[in-house]
Design an enzyme around this catalytic site. Structure first.
Site, short mmCIF file in Angstrom:
data_model
loop_
_atom_site.label_atom_id
_atom_site.label_comp_id
_atom_site.label_asym_id
_atom_site.label_seq_id
_atom_site.Cartn_x
_atom_site.Cartn_y
_atom_site.Cartn_z
CB THR A 163 128.93 86.52 76.76
OG1 THR A 163 129.50 85.49 75.95
CG2 THR A 163 127.60 86.94 76.19
CB THR A 183 135.34 82.28 99.12
OG1 THR A 183 135.01 80.91 98.91
CG2 THR A 183 134.14 83.13 98.76
CD GLN A 184 139.84 78.00 95.19
OE1 GLN A 184 139.43 76.89 94.88
NE2 GLN A 184 141.09 78.22 95.57
CB CYS A 185 132.23 79.37 97.56
SG CYS A 185 132.82 77.99 98.52
CB THR A 220 128.28 86.11 69.71
OG1 THR A 220 129.44 85.40 70.14
CG2 THR A 220 127.42 85.20 68.87
CG ASP A 255 136.23 87.15 70.78
OD1 ASP A 255 135.64 86.28 70.13
OD2 ASP A 255 136.47 87.07 72.01
CB SER A 256 134.48 90.29 75.00
OG SER A 256 134.32 88.99 75.47
CB SER A 257 139.22 86.97 74.05
OG SER A 257 138.23 86.01 74.25
CB THR A 301 130.18 85.18 87.56
OG1 THR A 301 130.74 85.89 88.67
CG2 THR A 301 131.17 84.11 87.12
N1 ASP Z 1 133.84 85.08 72.11
C1 ASP Z 1 132.68 85.94 72.17
C2 ASP Z 1 133.06 87.20 72.92
O1 ASP Z 1 133.07 87.23 74.12
C3 ASP Z 1 131.56 85.23 72.80
C4 ASP Z 1 130.30 86.05 72.89
O2 ASP Z 1 130.16 87.12 72.40
O3 ASP Z 1 129.37 85.55 73.52
O4 ASP Z 1 133.34 88.18 72.32
#
Ligand code: ASP
Length: 345
Positions: A90, A278-280, A14, A58-60, A167
């Protein structure tokens, strides 16, 4: 005094998007336009150079080959700059920052990841604040000319965190990140206050080593009440599987079903490394505190202590890649904190 130099590497996300005036959709900004949004950055006392992924992503879509590309960029430019800033989406920033903390061995300069929740061109954007402070941190040195924070870190909304402790916790607030088990390395208010006792320092005479071999044959197995034997076995029987993050309850507990014990024991006997996480989000795994985790210990499962899933997964990939075939060494290093990613009591 010598002018400090910082390389800013744009990967996407973003922060580097602008709103198309015609369609209204967010799209990657071109770098010259980007400079228009923060002109003051280029007239200060830090020399800033920009390098951009093409295309910005995009970071995905960030994956292990891109981690390696980023690590190479830093390694190749290491002697020319005092510090590095990486702008990144992010969503998977905590994975990339964790991976780079392992890939850049003996790091003695700052590598500061940042991004934003709103694009740089929007009125209420957090991009400008985050980027300007990240650059300042990347250039910060003590009286002896040593970097103040020679680590891979994430700067977001006033806080500087160790990258492999982070995280993404919020998709809405400007404070998108949290390091649940380790305090911030610095907080930016009117002044930037650093906490040196929390910062990880490598031997300043040791040369930077690039370690980018990655083995992706890993999986995450998250337990839940009612999980079926066939689900667990389907994951543990993935052909050629090398290591598993086992996400457990509380201080590292799992159901006491005999079939679970047998499935896990069978996998570790076949050489699959299983680490208890742990999931915590806060606190640590304590194997053997309850009977329900003693079973895991007896099945050959290792403790992940207070590590994040992001750091554990990337550490597994890195250790398996760099130490191919040496399972005892990988198991031992998984129980060792390599660059401050976990607290081993
Ligand atoms: N979908 C975006 C990414 O991770 C979200 C962001 O940048 O905050 O690339």
């Amino acid at each position: 005094m010598k002018q400090k130099a910082v390389l800013v590497v744009f990967t996407g996300g973003t922060i580097s998007m602008v709103c198309d005036p015609v369609s209204g959709a967010l799209r990657p900004a071109d770098m010259d336009k980007f400079k228009m949004y923060i002109p003051e950055l280029f007239h200060g006392d830090i020399r800033i150079e920009l390098l951009s992924f093409d295309p910005l992503i995009d970071s995905s879509d960030v994956n292990p080959p891109l981690w390696s590309r980023l690590a190479h960029i830093i390694y190749d430019n290491y002697s020319r700059y005092d510090g590095f800033v990486v702008t990144h989406g992010t969503d998977t920033m905590a994975y990339t920052a964790s991976a780079l903390s392992f890939m850049l061995e003996n790091l003695n300069k700052p590598v500061v990841f940042t991004g934003s929740q709103l694009p740089i061109g929007t009125l209420r954007s957090d991009a400008k604040e985050n980027l300007i402070t990240a650059i300042e941190i990347a250039a910060e040195q003590d009286e002896d000319g040593q970097a103040v924070v020679p680590e891979v870190c994430i700067f977001f909304d006033t806080k500087l965190f160790r990258g492999n402790r982070c995280t993404k916790k919020n998709a809405e607030w400007f404070s998108a990140f949290k390091s649940y088990n380790y305090d911030p390395l610095a907080i930016a208010g009117v002044h930037i206050k650093y906490y040196p006792h929390l910062i990880h320092y490598c031997d300043p005479t040791a040369p930077l080593r690039l370690r980018t071999k990655i083995d992706q044959r890993v999986a995450i197995l998250k337990l839940f009440p009612g999980i079926a034997e066939q689900t667990v076995r389907a994951i543990l029987n993935i052909p050629d599987l090398k290591a598993v993050v086992l996400e457990t309850y509380g201080s590292g507990n799992a159901p006491s079903d005999q079939w679970l014990f047998e499935a896990l024991s069978d996998a570790t006997r076949r050489g699959i490394i299983i680490v208890n996480k742990t999931q915590c989000v806060m606190g640590s795994v304590e194997m053997g505190r309850y009977e329900t985790s003693l079973n895991l210990l007896n099945a050959g499962v290792l403790s992940g202590y207070d590590i994040t899933t992001e750091a554990l997964l990337t550490k597994m990939m890195y250790l398996l890649g760099e130490n191919e075939g040496d399972t005892p060494l990988v198991r031992r290093l998984l129980q060792t904190s390599l660059c401050g990613e976990m607290t081993v009591e």
